[in-house]
Structure formats: C-alpha cells, structure tokens
Design a protein around this motif. Structure first.
Motif, PDB file in Angstrom:
ATOM      1  N   VAL A  97      -1.668   3.619  -5.699  1.00 50.06           N
ATOM      2  CA  VAL A  97      -2.571   3.202  -4.621  1.00 50.06           C
ATOM      3  C   VAL A  97      -3.317   4.417  -4.079  1.00 50.06           C
ATOM      4  O   VAL A  97      -2.723   5.493  -3.897  1.00 50.06           O
ATOM      5  CB  VAL A  97      -1.802   2.506  -3.483  1.00 50.06           C
TER       6      VAL A  97
ATOM      7  N   LEU B 111      -7.090  -3.594   2.882  1.00 44.66           N
ATOM      8  CA  LEU B 111      -6.756  -2.185   3.001  1.00 44.66           C
ATOM      9  C   LEU B 111      -8.020  -1.333   3.110  1.00 44.66           C
ATOM     10  O   LEU B 111      -8.120  -0.426   3.952  1.00 44.66           O
ATOM     11  CB  LEU B 111      -5.917  -1.762   1.795  1.00 44.66           C
TER      12      LEU B 111
ATOM     13  N   LYS C 164      -5.705   0.031  -6.732  1.00 45.13           N
ATOM     14  CA  LYS C 164      -4.335  -0.199  -7.175  1.00 45.13           C
ATOM     15  C   LYS C 164      -4.326  -0.123  -8.695  1.00 45.13           C
ATOM     16  O   LYS C 164      -5.034  -0.875  -9.374  1.00 45.13           O
ATOM     17  CB  LYS C 164      -3.845  -1.577  -6.723  1.00 45.13           C
TER      18      LYS C 164
ATOM     19  N   PRO D 210       0.797  -1.225   0.000  1.00 45.28           N
ATOM     20  CA  PRO D 210       0.000   0.000   0.000  1.00 45.28           C
ATOM     21  C   PRO D 210       0.835   1.284   0.000  1.00 45.28           C
ATOM     22  O   PRO D 210       0.278   2.372  -0.151  1.00 45.28           O
ATOM     23  CB  PRO D 210      -0.822  -0.103   1.286  1.00 45.28           C
TER      24      PRO D 210
END
Length: 325
Positions: free
Chosen positions: A256, A200, A270, A50
C-alpha cells in the motif's frame, strides 16, 4: 459481510537483462483535490487494510482527543513508520516524556531497529529487542498521549471498543467518506481499519487541502516538515517529501502507498502480492502521469531513482522495475 478486495491489473514488471521476469498486479485510485475519484485501475471500490497508511488519520484522532504535541516533530513521529535510528528513538521518548509515560506502557511488540546501521549497532553493543525499536512505537506513544489527554484508560488503549479507538473509527469514516468495512489487528497489535482505495486517496486529499491549523492540516504539515522521521534516512517517503515540496506520502505494509499534493489530488495504490518494491513506483507514476504533478527539475534524478528502481546482477545494474500505467 465486507466486500473483499478482488485484485487489480498489471501495473509493474521487473525487467532483467532485457527479459521481463516478474509481473505485479494492483489497483490505483486517483482523486482530484476535492476528493472526487477521477481515474481508477483495478478494484478501487472494495475494502483493503491500508496498514501504516492509516497512521496520519490515527494521528488526526490523537489531536481530536485533546493531545497537544510539544513540537511538530512529536506529531510527525506519531504518524511515522520509523526505522529505529537514534533521532527516531529520541522523538518517541519526547512524546512519552511529555505525557509522563514510561516505555513500559507501550504495547507494540519488542523488535530490533529496521534500519541496517541502527540494528547492527544494537547487536554489536549486545543489546536486545525493545518495544521502542519497533517501527510503530511512535504511533503507540501518540495513542497513549491521546489517552492521557482524554482521561482514558492506558492499559486497554488497543481495544477496538476503547474511546480513543472509537474516535479513530469515526475519524477514518469521516475523512475517507467510507464506512469501515472490517476491523483487524495490525502487525503492531493496534486495530487496523479496512476502507476502499478510493476512500483512502480521498482522505489524503483532504489532509493536504484542509484549512491551516485544523487537525488534518497539522498532521500533514508535521509530516512534511519532518520527513526523515516518517520512514528514516533511506525511506522513500522521506526522499519523496524532501524532493517535492508540499508532497505528502505514507506507505503501508502489503503493498500500500498513498501520495497527495495540494492542488493536484491524491493516489492510493494496492499491490496484489503485497510487494512494497512496486507500490512506490506505481504511486509516483500515477501522481505524475495521471494527476499531472510537476517535479522540480533539480529533484528529477531523485524521483527517477524511486520511479525506476534498478535491478542488479552481481554488483552491476542490469535492469529496472518498469511501471505499466
């Protein structure tokens, strides 16, 4: 062996003079406010780094280590990818000073400010690169302050086996609901942890939905209260969080971007080729069109400018980036 990211689907294209000249592929994870995955595009189940979108979780670990920032601005700069503007440097100095630490303790690389005006001013004054100018210096200052609070060694704070970094790993795994699948070295020299896009997004949903006063909520509130500290005067995170009250946004290198809003959920993006120009528009498109985030009427011009960035020919707009969600 970790599952490597397999790539996504077409999510954005660059249209110049009516002709589509470039295509960006990527993946998008969308969660509800409880962190449940409700929509996905591409590969949201394999691990990605990330990059700087990890910073809010790293800041949660700072608080769990016992660091008590003097102000919410101190906590915000520890979560930031700042641009080296004067107010950024002053806030990093505040974190270091309150912990009794000098700039010489920072172990991020020396750099020039990334803000064009700030960089020009340093060069015009004959200045040289400094560690504090580097965009991750606020995070490194917060890491050092956390080590002071925890009574841990300062010289080895970047080591993945350091007590603070082990706490970061535990925090990331808890918030994402994922095991950390790989540990790399980020551009700033600190560890970067690979998790899934779904994890995430889940973590950011948990940040904005956490109880008031919890470490997670304190980080989210500090970032939203001080958006200009997060990525500077021109930064998209600053612009988004200013335009939409309650929104939490944090970009990272290599394409990201994560956005979350209370009662709405979160999206994590992404872009396969690592292009930052596509990550913000795709994330905004996902949270408005898939998650249903409502944009205040007065904020629509600003959000539209981020959602459909212009392409220029000469000094005139001749096209736009167009999302394909």
């Amino acid at each position: 062996m970790s599952a490597s990211y397999r790539g996504g689907e077409p999510v954005a294209e660059i249209v110049r003079s009516g002709f589509a000249e470039s295509l960006h592929r990527g993946s998008v994870a969308v969660t509800d406010p409880s962190g449940n995955l409700v929509a996905s595009i591409g590969d949201t189940g394999s691990a990605v780094f990330p990059r700087s979108s990890n910073k809010p979780m790293q800041a949660v670990a700072m608080l769990r280590a016992g660091w008590e920032p003097g102000t919410s601005a101190d906590l915000a700069i520890a979560s930031a990818s700042h641009r080296g503007e004067a107010f950024h440097l002053a806030q990093v100095a505040s974190v270091l000073g309150s912990a009794g630490i000098g700039e010489d303790r920072l172990q991020c690389p020396a750099d020039l400010p990334s803000d064009p005006d700030a960089r020009t001013a340093v060069i015009a004054d004959g200045g040289a690169t400094r560690r504090v100018y580097m965009n991750c210096s606020g995070k490194h200052a917060g890491m050092l302050a956390a080590c002071v609070a925890g009574g841990w060694d300062l010289a080895t704070y970047r080591d993945p086996e350091h007590p603070y970094q082990r706490l970061v790993i535990a925090t990331v795994e808890e918030l994402t609901g994922d095991p950390v699948q790989a540990i790399g070295i980020d551009g700033c020299g600190a560890p970067v942890l690979a998790v899934t896009l779904a994890g995430l997004a889940r973590a950011f949903a948990r940040l904005v939905e956490a109880p008031a006063g919890s470490p997670e909520r304190r980080v989210a509130d500090a970032m939203r209260a001080n958006p200009k500290l997060i990525d500077g005067t021109r930064g998209p995170d600053h612009r988004m969080m200013t335009a939409v009250p309650g929104l939490l946004a944090k970009g990272g290198a290599e394409g990201v971007h994560v956005i979350a809003a209370p009662g709405v959920g979160a999206v994590a993006v992404k872009i396969d080729d690592g292009a930052g120009r596509a990550s913000t528009p795709v994330a905004l498109r996902a949270i408005t069109q898939i998650s249903g985030l409502e944009i205040p009427h007065e904020s629509k011009p600003e959000i539209d400018a981020l959602l459909w960035p212009e392409v220029h020919g000469g000094d005139q707009p001749v096209g736009r980036l167009r999302t394909l969600l």
